[in-house]
Structures are given as C-alpha cells and as structure tokens.
Design a protein around this motif. Sequence first.
Motif, PDB file in Angstrom:
ATOM      1  N   ARG A   1      39.906  35.290  38.775  1.00  0.00           N
ATOM      2  CA  ARG A   1      39.626  34.370  39.886  1.00  0.00           C
ATOM      3  C   ARG A   1      38.158  33.916  39.872  1.00  0.00           C
ATOM      4  NH1 ARG A   1      44.056  34.634  39.251  1.00  0.00           N
ATOM      5  NH2 ARG A   1      45.801  34.524  40.702  1.00  0.00           N
ATOM      6  N   SER A   2      37.276  34.818  39.455  1.00  0.00           N
ATOM      7  CA  SER A   2      35.872  34.467  39.341  1.00  0.00           C
ATOM      8  C   SER A   2      35.673  33.390  38.277  1.00  0.00           C
ATOM      9  CB  SER A   2      35.049  35.711  38.989  1.00  0.00           C
ATOM     10  OG  SER A   2      33.699  35.383  38.775  1.00  0.00           O
TER      11      SER A   2
ATOM     12  N   CYS B   1      34.026  38.132  47.818  1.00  0.00           N
ATOM     13  CA  CYS B   1      33.304  36.914  47.454  1.00  0.00           C
ATOM     14  C   CYS B   1      31.997  36.756  48.219  1.00  0.00           C
ATOM     15  CB  CYS B   1      34.191  35.687  47.662  1.00  0.00           C
ATOM     16  SG  CYS B   1      34.706  35.413  49.370  1.00  0.00           S
TER      17      CYS B   1
ATOM     18  N   ALA C   1      36.824  30.113  39.516  1.00  0.00           N
ATOM     19  CA  ALA C   1      35.869  29.508  40.455  1.00  0.00           C
ATOM     20  C   ALA C   1      34.760  28.794  39.697  1.00  0.00           C
ATOM     21  CB  ALA C   1      35.287  30.576  41.374  1.00  0.00           C
TER      22      ALA C   1
ATOM     23  N   HIS D   1      41.572  34.539  47.819  1.00  0.00           N
ATOM     24  CA  HIS D   1      41.938  34.591  46.404  1.00  0.00           C
ATOM     25  C   HIS D   1      40.919  35.389  45.582  1.00  0.00           C
ATOM     26  CE1 HIS D   1      45.279  31.861  46.856  1.00  0.00           C
ATOM     27  NE2 HIS D   1      44.501  30.950  47.430  1.00  0.00           N
ATOM     28  N   LEU D   2      39.643  35.371  46.015  1.00  0.00           N
ATOM     29  CA  LEU D   2      38.592  36.087  45.285  1.00  0.00           C
ATOM     30  C   LEU D   2      38.048  37.204  46.163  1.00  0.00           C
ATOM     31  CD1 LEU D   2      36.743  36.417  42.847  1.00  0.00           C
ATOM     32  CD2 LEU D   2      35.228  34.680  43.831  1.00  0.00           C
TER      33      LEU D   2
ATOM     34  N   THR E   1      30.558  38.836  36.806  1.00  0.00           N
ATOM     35  CA  THR E   1      31.306  37.706  37.370  1.00  0.00           C
ATOM     36  C   THR E   1      31.773  36.727  36.295  1.00  0.00           C
ATOM     37  OG1 THR E   1      29.309  36.365  37.784  1.00  0.00           O
ATOM     38  CG2 THR E   1      30.026  37.875  39.529  1.00  0.00           C
TER      39      THR E   1
ATOM     40  N   GLN F   1      40.353  40.078  39.906  1.00  0.00           N
ATOM     41  CA  GLN F   1      39.074  39.629  40.441  1.00  0.00           C
ATOM     42  C   GLN F   1      38.295  38.804  39.427  1.00  0.00           C
ATOM     43  OE1 GLN F   1      36.446  42.815  41.734  1.00  0.00           O
ATOM     44  NE2 GLN F   1      35.935  41.674  43.589  1.00  0.00           N
TER      45      GLN F   1
ATOM     46  N   PHE G   1      30.670  39.146  44.308  1.00  0.00           N
ATOM     47  CA  PHE G   1      31.126  37.924  43.634  1.00  0.00           C
ATOM     48  C   PHE G   1      30.741  36.664  44.405  1.00  0.00           C
ATOM     49  CE2 PHE G   1      33.402  41.047  41.308  1.00  0.00           C
ATOM     50  CZ  PHE G   1      33.768  40.478  40.093  1.00  0.00           C
TER      51      PHE G   1
ATOM     52  N   LEU H   1      38.839  29.126  46.095  1.00  0.00           N
ATOM     53  CA  LEU H   1      39.043  30.507  45.646  1.00  0.00           C
ATOM     54  C   LEU H   1      38.600  31.514  46.696  1.00  0.00           C
ATOM     55  CD1 LEU H   1      40.270  31.279  42.870  1.00  0.00           C
ATOM     56  CD2 LEU H   1      39.362  28.962  42.927  1.00  0.00           C
ATOM     57  N   LYS H   2      37.732  31.113  47.618  1.00  0.00           N
ATOM     58  CA  LYS H   2      37.255  32.065  48.625  1.00  0.00           C
ATOM     59  C   LYS H   2      38.314  32.401  49.657  1.00  0.00           C
ATOM     60  CE  LYS H   2      35.401  28.520  51.713  1.00  0.00           C
ATOM     61  NZ  LYS H   2      34.180  27.865  52.214  1.00  0.00           N
TER      62      LYS H   2
END
Length: 368
Positions: free
Chosen positions: A232-233, A260, A236, A256-257, A326, A229, A264, A252-253
């Motif tokens: 990926r943050s 979100c 982004a 993948h995240l 994040t 997590q 996040f 990324l949304k």
Amino acid sequence: MANDKETKHYGLYDPWLFYTTFTLVGLGLLMIFSATAQSSNGLFYLRRQVLFVVAGTITMVVASRIPYRCWKKIAVPFMLVTLGLVIATLFPVIGHKIKGASRWIRIGGFSIQPTEFLKIALVMLLAASLSKKAEKVRQFEIGVLPHLMIIGVIALIVNLQPDFGTVVVLCAVTWIMLFLGGARLLHIVAPLVPLVIVLALFVTGEGYRMARIKAFMDPWAVEKNGGYQVTRSLMAYGSGGITGKGLSNSELKLKHLPECHTDFIFPILGEELGLIGVLSALGIYVLLLTRGFLAAMRCPDMFGCLLAVGICAVIGLQIIINLAVTMGMLPPTGLTLPLMSYGGSSLLCTMTGIGIIMNVAREEPHAR
C-alpha cells in the motif's frame, strides 16, 4: 590580546537549522492533519502533536542556550537514568505494551518512549568518553573495547522490549562515532563480523521478524499477510505522480495504509504532493543535516564536534531507515520519520538534539 582558543558567539542560533526544523515540523503537522482528519478520532492526533511541538520548541530553545560543554558533566548520570527508564518498561506494572512491544511508560494521558532519550544519552556518553581519551582511543583495550561492551549491554536491554530498529541505530551511531573519534579502522571493522552474527540471531530468534523478512523479499506474494503495509505504501508513492493528487486527496490513507500518521507518513506526502513534494522534503532534510555537520566541523573542541556529529547521525539514520522501509528497501522496523511523524517522544528528543547542535554552532575559534 585574545587567545586562539577563545570563542565567540554568532547569535542565538543558526538560522538555517531553525528554519529547516520548523519547515519540516510544519509539513509534518500538515500531513498528520491530512492523514487523520477523516478518521474517527478527527483532530485528536493534530491537537496532541501541536502540544508536542510547543514542548519541543521550549526544550530546543533551552538546549540552544545551555553551553554544550555542560552535557559532558552529566553524560553518565543521564545515561543511567534513561537506561533505568528503558528497563522499567519491561515490567508490566510500569511498562505500557502496544502491539506486543513494551516500549512506553504511561504518564497521565501521555506515553513516553525512553529509547528516544537513550539515543541522545548514548551520543553524549560516547562524545564525553572519546574526547576524554584523546589519543588513547587508538588503543583497542582503551578506545574501542569499553564502548563495545557498553553498546552490547544497551542493545541486549533494548532488544528485550523488543525494538530491533533502535538497536540497529544505536549500534550504527556507536560505530560512526568511534570512527570519527579516532579509533583505528581495523579495531572497529573487526568487531563487525560478530556484531552481524548477533544481529542475525536477533532476527532469526523471533518468528515475527522472520515474517517481516519474507514479506520484505516479496511483499506482493504475501500482500494480504505481512506485505500489506509495504504494498500500500508503494501504491501511494506510485499514484502521486509528479505533482501529486493535492492536499487531503490521498485515497490510500482511508483505512488502506496502516500507521499512515506515524511510520508511514511519507507515502501519504508522496501521494498528495507527488515527486516534487518528496524531493523538496528530502532537500530540506539534507540542508538540516548539512548545517549540523558544518557546526561539528567548525566546533573548537572534540566533545562538541562528536556531540553534533552523533546527533546528526541519529537523525540521519532514522530518516534513511524510515524512507527505505516505506519504499520496500528494508523490512519494517517501527522507526518514525524525524520531525514529521506523529509521536511526542521522538519529536521532543529530535528538537532537543537540534537545540544542542544550535549551541555548538554558536562557537568558532577567532581564527575563523
């Protein structure tokens, strides 16, 4: 002839508090829509959040019209009720468990998170108690010890859910309010040592928390496990550049995240609106908190001052912790971003708290 202690009203609200609040709420709705529009739930989250915004607006307006001194009279019963609700979440018949944490109570098709109300209740209780004790707060056994015992009991109960992030916020707010309430620095610094030890035991006592610590230390080393997590943050944020990819263009949304639209949501803002969007949002948060602290400084009595400061501290700490998580600067805590993240209880309590600050901001001594 007017007495110096008399107060006067300067309108129904501080316009800066009002506009900054709804700018952030509007930005949050925009990002929730962007983060969830292409998911299987479609507009479900946006519709729900709009309902929460309407409810939060009502409670904010009502709170802004209730004289803030009224909260002093109900501080103790409000604390008992909210703490009772928190305890109720620990029972399977009442509590609603999500991802191993029992923090919610289901009412119809909605869930409420009592710890969000507990934050406001604690601020009210501390403000009422510290303002009543006045100069006696400088005595450890009167001004500090009783409050440490109260937060100790509350922290133990909240940790049973478990909700370590909220425990940290509650403890930090207590320390801030004791300091600003006039307690001796030595009296509030000395208990920090055992407090840190207790918090360390909370962390090491649970395997998942230790896993989060390890993932925090080097998220890329455990990218496919506990660090997924956070990595990926960071991706982004990095991919957004200066101006971002544009609204709804986050990559990324798309599965993948995780989370979100809740914890996040800010990395999605960073990816779509870039550094300019991030700095603008942060600037609005700073303006909101600045107006809140100014209201506290200008308040004619200690209770109102501590009440406004405490609410600002709750909001500010959650902003700092959420953004730090994040950005990989703190382990994940589960704290939402005030006014922007999806979540009814958080939004409702934050807007209500801002309404209370608005009422505090309406009163100043004639001398000013």
